[in-house]
Each structure stands twice: as structure tokens, then as C-alpha cells.
Design an enzyme around this catalytic site. Structure first.
Site, PDB file in Angstrom:
ATOM      1  N   LYS A 278      42.254 -27.822  -8.514  1.00 25.73           N
ATOM      2  CA  LYS A 278      43.278 -26.899  -9.013  1.00 25.73           C
ATOM      3  C   LYS A 278      44.608 -27.089  -8.279  1.00 25.73           C
ATOM      4  CE  LYS A 278      40.497 -26.350 -11.422  1.00 25.73           C
ATOM      5  NZ  LYS A 278      39.112 -26.785 -11.487  1.00 25.73           N
TER       6      LYS A 278
ATOM      7  N   HIS B 156      53.257  -4.463 -22.853  1.00 20.91           N
ATOM      8  CA  HIS B 156      54.092  -5.352 -23.666  1.00 20.91           C
ATOM      9  C   HIS B 156      55.296  -5.784 -22.842  1.00 20.91           C
ATOM     10  CE1 HIS B 156      56.218  -6.979 -27.106  1.00 20.91           C
ATOM     11  NE2 HIS B 156      57.297  -6.339 -26.662  1.00 20.91           N
TER      12      HIS B 156
HETATM   13  P1  FAD Z   1      27.827 -26.598  -3.455  1.00 18.40           P
HETATM   14  O1  FAD Z   1      29.186 -26.070  -3.590  1.00 18.40           O
HETATM   15  O2  FAD Z   1      27.555 -27.989  -3.874  1.00 18.40           O
HETATM   16  O3  FAD Z   1      27.434 -26.390  -1.914  1.00 18.40           O
HETATM   17  C1  FAD Z   1      26.216 -26.781  -1.394  1.00 18.40           C
HETATM   18  C2  FAD Z   1      26.366 -26.997   0.097  1.00 18.40           C
HETATM   19  O4  FAD Z   1      25.085 -27.171   0.666  1.00 18.40           O
HETATM   20  C3  FAD Z   1      27.168 -28.250   0.447  1.00 18.40           C
HETATM   21  O5  FAD Z   1      28.075 -27.968   1.483  1.00 18.40           O
HETATM   22  C4  FAD Z   1      26.081 -29.228   0.913  1.00 18.40           C
HETATM   23  O6  FAD Z   1      26.552 -30.188   1.840  1.00 18.40           O
HETATM   24  C5  FAD Z   1      25.108 -28.270   1.562  1.00 18.40           C
HETATM   25  N1  FAD Z   1      23.724 -28.782   1.681  1.00 18.40           N
HETATM   26  C6  FAD Z   1      22.978 -29.392   0.716  1.00 18.40           C
HETATM   27  N2  FAD Z   1      21.745 -29.658   1.185  1.00 18.40           N
HETATM   28  C7  FAD Z   1      21.726 -29.223   2.461  1.00 18.40           C
HETATM   29  C8  FAD Z   1      20.729 -29.213   3.478  1.00 18.40           C
HETATM   30  N3  FAD Z   1      19.495 -29.677   3.266  1.00 18.40           N
HETATM   31  N4  FAD Z   1      21.060 -28.691   4.690  1.00 18.40           N
HETATM   32  C9  FAD Z   1      22.302 -28.214   4.926  1.00 18.40           C
HETATM   33  N5  FAD Z   1      23.269 -28.179   4.008  1.00 18.40           N
HETATM   34  C10 FAD Z   1      22.980 -28.671   2.795  1.00 18.40           C
HETATM   35  N6  FAD Z   1      33.327 -24.672 -10.786  1.00 18.40           N
HETATM   36  C11 FAD Z   1      34.026 -23.599 -11.195  1.00 18.40           C
HETATM   37  O7  FAD Z   1      33.456 -22.522 -11.359  1.00 18.40           O
HETATM   38  N7  FAD Z   1      35.377 -23.676 -11.416  1.00 18.40           N
HETATM   39  C12 FAD Z   1      36.056 -24.830 -11.265  1.00 18.40           C
HETATM   40  O8  FAD Z   1      37.272 -24.872 -11.469  1.00 18.40           O
HETATM   41  C13 FAD Z   1      35.342 -25.982 -10.841  1.00 18.40           C
HETATM   42  N8  FAD Z   1      35.983 -27.155 -10.665  1.00 18.40           N
HETATM   43  C14 FAD Z   1      35.287 -28.236 -10.202  1.00 18.40           C
HETATM   44  C15 FAD Z   1      35.968 -29.422 -10.028  1.00 18.40           C
HETATM   45  C16 FAD Z   1      35.308 -30.543  -9.556  1.00 18.40           C
HETATM   46  C17 FAD Z   1      36.067 -31.836  -9.360  1.00 18.40           C
HETATM   47  C18 FAD Z   1      33.914 -30.446  -9.231  1.00 18.40           C
HETATM   48  C19 FAD Z   1      33.177 -31.629  -8.686  1.00 18.40           C
HETATM   49  C20 FAD Z   1      33.229 -29.257  -9.405  1.00 18.40           C
HETATM   50  C21 FAD Z   1      33.904 -28.143  -9.907  1.00 18.40           C
HETATM   51  N9  FAD Z   1      33.251 -26.925 -10.130  1.00 18.40           N
HETATM   52  C22 FAD Z   1      33.951 -25.846 -10.595  1.00 18.40           C
HETATM   53  C23 FAD Z   1      31.805 -26.762  -9.857  1.00 18.40           C
HETATM   54  C24 FAD Z   1      31.592 -26.046  -8.523  1.00 18.40           C
HETATM   55  O9  FAD Z   1      32.202 -26.782  -7.503  1.00 18.40           O
HETATM   56  C25 FAD Z   1      30.116 -25.874  -8.287  1.00 18.40           C
HETATM   57  O10 FAD Z   1      29.535 -25.191  -9.382  1.00 18.40           O
HETATM   58  C26 FAD Z   1      29.847 -25.061  -7.026  1.00 18.40           C
HETATM   59  O11 FAD Z   1      30.450 -25.642  -5.895  1.00 18.40           O
HETATM   60  C27 FAD Z   1      28.340 -24.922  -6.791  1.00 18.40           C
HETATM   61  O12 FAD Z   1      28.135 -24.117  -5.685  1.00 18.40           O
HETATM   62  P2  FAD Z   1      26.801 -24.208  -4.814  1.00 18.40           P
HETATM   63  O13 FAD Z   1      26.989 -23.236  -3.702  1.00 18.40           O
HETATM   64  O14 FAD Z   1      25.621 -24.088  -5.682  1.00 18.40           O
HETATM   65  O15 FAD Z   1      26.766 -25.699  -4.240  1.00 18.40           O
END
Ligand code: FAD
Ligand code: AMP
Length: 487
Positions: free
Chosen positions: A66, A459
Site C-alpha cells: 500500500k 453531503h
Molecule cells: P503471516 O502474516 O504470514 O504471519 C505468520 C508469521 O508466522 C510470520 O512472521 C512467519 O515468519 C511466522 N512463522 C511461521 N512459522 C513459524 C514457526 N514455526 N515459528 C515461528 N514463527 C513462524 N491482506 C489484506 O487483508 N489486505 C491487503 O491489502 C493485503 N495485501 C497483501 C499484499 C501482498 C503483496 C501480500 C503478499 C499479501 C497481502 N495480504 C493482504 C495478505 C496478508 O498479508 C495475509 O493474509 C496475512 O498476513 C496473514 O496473516 P497471518 O497472521 O495468518 O500470517
């Protein structure tokens, strides 16, 4: 040796969270607020090599994309549209280094903010890797390789997702990159290929096209954005093509070769085999749940056939007391969906009874115009045979959109024909990402189109298009000839 502060650590916690992306850090903070002794393990390191909480969203996803989308949109406004509204802006150009610095500063502030929130709320943040063993035990390995065994009364798994790689286009980190690499290009490529016309492909393609690249987007499906309302997807496709994105549908990428600092991408369409040469190639073909090394064989957690951690509607896994949230479980891979799941699980562990309403998850594509939607489309309702009504209103008839010189798109509201209850809202237009929140609130409170029509909107605002679309469901929009008979 990696330097980080001495980690306060107990062996026993009420809750251990693995992953500090939006799903994990929301869960951890809410658990701590509710008085639960909480630890959150996360392995991500920032560009400076230090722990960086916030997961994909803050480091390589929502936020950095963004930052580049907003900056590049401002460039287009100044370069191509300011003159139309009487502003002379000469020598408008790109300082990519500064744009990247701005992006990095926002990321640093937000990831540091999560660390600050952990501290303020008393969450023990543990940089390193977590692995779930049986009986809610967790093996924690820090970044220096030291391992300890922890035990949680509850464990929340939130390890997120990683980009999908495909065999025809192996990443080399320089010429062929994934979404993470696409946020870090050091110069604006003259020509750019993007594989995948999904949300991420369109957003990143837009960024580099606005900054000056000739962008070709290769999409295997014949339909553009199949999950989006057909009228809105069609209008969006026309708009993106007009902006210069060469979106080729029905085009499956079959191979690639890097030669003379160019990537030759081979693809197949209905007319046969072709190829295109580009300076850089972004592979944006989706994301997969990330569970590498996370689950000991006897931990009791199961995966579904697509590799997602299997959970029920309450995010409970097959192992008692172990929950999973965010991108690693079924449902749209969106930050806010993970956040809500994290909050729900935290509150349920503390004895409260919230639920996530999966019928009201807003989805947004942050292109310009933006695409945003929530709930069901007309096409889905037709398929299921449910009777529905539709009201729509174009931004071209909205005074505020005209004043802002930003009139592309429309708001469409779909209701249940019998009850008038709003079942879907679909928007293409300026600030659709903000406007969709009104629809989510309306649906969360089971509003009817009549409820919205009887609500007062300030508005002049873009929001009045939502109001007019609601009035349109009953054939009495004011600023548009109504196709339906007035009731
Ligand atoms: P993640 O954000 O992937 O976080 C998981 C974390 O766990 C990471 O830090 C990882 O390193 C850590 N981890 C994994 N396994 C282990 C382990 N065994 N031990 C310790 N740590 C571990 N979504 C939106 O809603 N709006 C948007 O505008 C948007 N834009 C995006 C743009 C891009 C380019 C991308 C790639 C994604 C975008 N997304 C967007 C999607 C969004 O980023 C994800 O849906 C969101 O980050 C998922 O959150 P999460 O907490 O499930 O996992
Ligand atoms: P999303 O999952 O929304 O990020 O979208 C990824 C897109 O990439 C989907 O629309 C897929 O159809 C598309 N895709 C996947 N593999 C290929 C391929 N080999 N060639 C072209 N498009 C692809």
C-alpha cells in the site's frame, strides 16, 4: 551471534502463540489483555536482521504494497490529472530510492509498534522458531539455535502463508521474483511480466505500470476476477487495460529462460504457443499455507487435502486446546480475517463466546479504481436459485466524485427479494476500500435496503452512492433515472 535483549521466559504459559502476523499478534495481545500469561514466538527478521513482528502483512504484504500503491497513485494524479483541475505540476517524476525509503520507514514503525504493544501488554515475545509437540508442549529455538521446551494450557498456531512457486518460472531473486521481490526492485523495469491476474498480481502490476513499466499480465483463466460481481469485474478489466496493463486472459505460462539480462516467458493460449521478453518477471500465482517444521508427527493436529490446518468454525484443531488462525486455515487469505479469528480464539480461551461472521468478510483490491465487495454476488444467487433484488448507483452521478475528478465505477447492493435484507455489496470506485466498511456494518446488523435508504448520509460524500444504491433497490434513487417502477 544475533543480538537481542534478554528474553523473560517461563516454562509454562496460559497461551503460547506461534506466529506474530496479524492473526498471531492480535490473539497474543488480546490474551494478555484478558489476564492470560502469554508468549508469542515468531521467526521473521527484518531487512536489518533484527526480529520484525507483524508477519507477511507488515513486512512483505499489505503495508509495503500500500505504501507503493499510494505513492504511485499520487504520481499518476500529479503527472496525468492535475492539469485537468487547474494545477500546473511540471517535472513530476519518480525518486524510487526515496519511495522505497518511505515504504521501509512505515514498515519499521509498524513492526516496531507490534514489539512495543507486546511489551505494553506483558506478552513475552520470543524471536525464533516454534514447533508443536504432543500435549500442548512447544519446542522453542531462538535465532542462535538454543532450544527450550515450553508448555501452554492453550496453543494458537498462526504461521501464515508463503508465495506459491511454479515449475515453469523458478525464482532467481533478480530477474524472476515473487511478491516479496516485487516490492524491492531497485529500478523501474522498462518491461515487466506478471504471472497471475489475482489481487496481488494486479496491485503489483499497477505499481510498476504507474512508475513507468510496460506491464503484461498473463492469466491462465478465461474469466477475469471470477470471484467478483461480473459487471464490476468487466468494468475493472476495461479500466486497467486503459491504464496500460496488457492483461492477457486464457494464457498459461509454460516456461521461462533468462538470457542477456531478459526473461523470455513462454505461454500457451487458444491460438497456440507464444513467448514474450521482459526485463523482470513477477510470479503472483497465489499463496500456500506454511506449516514447514511446525507440527511434530504426534502433535494431534491434522491438515486438510490442500495443506491447510484443519479447524472447525471456532478455529479448534483436532488436538484439544490447540487452535489455528489466519492464512494457515480455510477461508480468504486476508489480514483482517486472521485478526478477527485471533481475537475470537483469545476470547474463547478466556471463557467468552464470540464467533467470526464468515458471511461478512470484506475483500478489497487496492488498484485505482479500487474493487471492494462483501457477501454474495448476483451470479451466486442466480446459481442457488434465491430470489434477489439489485440497486446500483454510478460515481459519475455523485457530486463529490465529480468534484474530485474521480468518477469511474459504481456501487451495487444485492438484497434478499422477500425480506429486503442486504446480502451483498459490490463496489468499483474511489475509496471503495473505505466505503465497503459501511456495507459490512449494515450486514453485521442485518440491515435491509430500506434501513440504509432511511439513513442520513453527509453531503457531498462518496458514501451517498451507497445511499442512492440502497434507494435504487426500491426504484427511487434521486439522482438517476430508475429502471424499476417506484414503490
Ligand atoms: P503471516 O502474516 O504470514 O504471519 C505468520 C508469521 O508466522 C510470520 O512472521 C512467519 O515468519 C511466522 N512463522 C511461521 N512459522 C513459524 C514457526 N514455526 N515459528 C515461528 N514463527 C513462524 N491482506 C489484506 O487483508 N489486505 C491487503 O491489502 C493485503 N495485501 C497483501 C499484499 C501482498 C503483496 C501480500 C503478499 C499479501 C497481502 N495480504 C493482504 C495478505 C496478508 O498479508 C495475509 O493474509 C496475512 O498476513 C496473514 O496473516 P497471518 O497472521 O495468518 O500470517
Ligand atoms: P490469486 O490466488 O488471487 O493470487 O491469483 C493467482 C492467479 O494466478 C490465479 O488467477 C491463477 O489462475 C493464476 N495462475 C496460476 N498459475 C498460472 C500460470 N502457469 N500461468 C498463468 N496464470 C497462472
Amino acid at each position: 551471534m544475533l543480538e537481542y535483549r534478554d528474553i523473560p521466559m517461563a516454562d509454562k504459559y496460559d497461551v503460547i502463540v506461534i506466529g506474530a502476523g496479524p492473526a498471531g499478534y492480535h490473539a497474543a495481545i488480546r490474551c494478555a489483555q484478558l489476564g492470560l500469561k502469554t508468549a508469542c514466538i515468531d521467526k521473521s527478521l527484518g531487512v536489518d536482521g533484527k526480529p520484525a513482528y507483524g508477519g507477511t502483512c507488515l513486512n512483505w504484504g499489505c503495508i509495503p504494497s500500500k505504501a507503493l500503491l499510494d505513492a504511485s497513485h499520487k504520481l499518476v494524479e500529479a503527472r496525468d490529472h492535475f492539469a485537468e483541475i487547474g494545477i500546473k505540476a511540471r517535472n513530476v517524476g519518480v525518486d524510487l530510492e526515496q519511495m522505497m525509503k518511505h515504504k521501509a520507514a512505515v514498515v519499521k514503525k509498524l513492526t516496531g509498534g507490534v514489539a512495543g504493544l507486546f511489551k505494553a501488554n506483558g506478552v513475552d515475545d520470543l524471536p525464533g522458531t516454534g514447533r508443536l509437540l504432543s500435549g500442548r508442549k512447544v519446542e522453542y529455538t531462538d535465532h542462535d539455535g538454543k532450544t527450550r521446551s515450553l508448555e501452554g494450557s492453550s496453543v494458537i498456531l498462526a504461521p501464515g502463508s508463503v508465495p506459491v512457486e511454479i515449475e515453469p518460472t523458478p525464482l532467481d531473486g533478480e530477474y524472476i521474483v515473487d511478491s516479496t521481490g516485487a516490492l524491492e526492485l531497485e529500478s523501474v523495469p522498462k518491461t515487466l511480466g506478471v504471472i497471475g491476474a489475482g489481487v496481488i498480481g494486479l496491485e503489483l502490476g499497477s505499481v510498476w505500470s504507474r512508475l513507468g513499466s510496460d506491464v503484461v499480465v498473463l492469466e491462465a483463466l478465461d474469466d477475469f476476477l471470477p470471484m467478483v460481481d461480473r459487471r464490476i469485474a468487466g468494468d475493472a478489466l476495461k479500466s486497467f487495460r486503459k491504464q496500460g496493463l496488457d492483461i492477457k486472459l486464457g494464457t498459461r505460462v509454460t516456461g521461462s529462460a533468462v538470457k542477456n539480462k531478459k526473461v523470455e516467458v513462454s505461454y500457451k493460449d487458444k491460438d497456440g504457443d507464444h513467448s514474450v521478453k521482459v526485463d523482470r518477471l513477477i510470479v503472483a500465482v497465489g499463496r500456500r499455507p506454511f506449516t514447514d517444521g511446525l507440527l511434530a508427527p504426534d502433535c494431534g493436529v491434522n491438515l486438510d487435502e490442500r495443506g491447510f490446518i484443519y479447524v472447525n468454525d471456532l478455529c479448534e484443531t483436532d488436538a484439544p486446546g490447540v487452535y489455528a488462525t489466519g492464512d494457515v486455515v480455510r477461508g480468504p487469505m486476508l489480514a483482517h480475517k486472521g485478526m478477527e479469528e485471533g481475537l475470537m480464539v483469545a476470547e474463547r480461551i478466556a471463557g467468552k463466546k464470540p464467533m467470526v461472521n464468515y458471511d461478512a468478510v470484506p475483500c478489497v483490491i487496492y488498484t485505482h479504481p479500487e474493487v471492494a465487495w462483501v457477501g454474495r454476488t448476483e451470479e451466486e444467487l442466480k446459481r442457488s436459485g434465491d430470489a434477489f433484488e439489485v440497486g446500483s448507483f454510478p460515481f459519475a452521478a455523485n457530486g463529490r466524485a465529480m468534484s474530485a475528478n474521480d468518477t469511474e465505477g459504481l456501487v451495487k447492493i444485492v438484497t434478499d427479494a422477500e425480506t429486503d435484507r442486504i446480502v451483498g455489496v459490490h463496489i468499483l470506485g474511489p475509496q471503495a476500500s473505505e466505503l465497503i466498511a459501511q456495507a459490512v456494518i449494515a450486514m453485521e446488523f442485518s440491515a435491509s435496503a430500506e434501513d440504509l435508504a432511511l439513513t442520513m448520509f453527509a453531503h457531498p460524500t462518496l458514501s451517498e452512492s451507497v445511499h442512492e444504491a440502497a434507494m435504487g433497490v426500491h426504484g427511487h434513487s434521486i439522482h438517476m433515472a430508475n429502471r424499476k417502477r417506484k414503490k
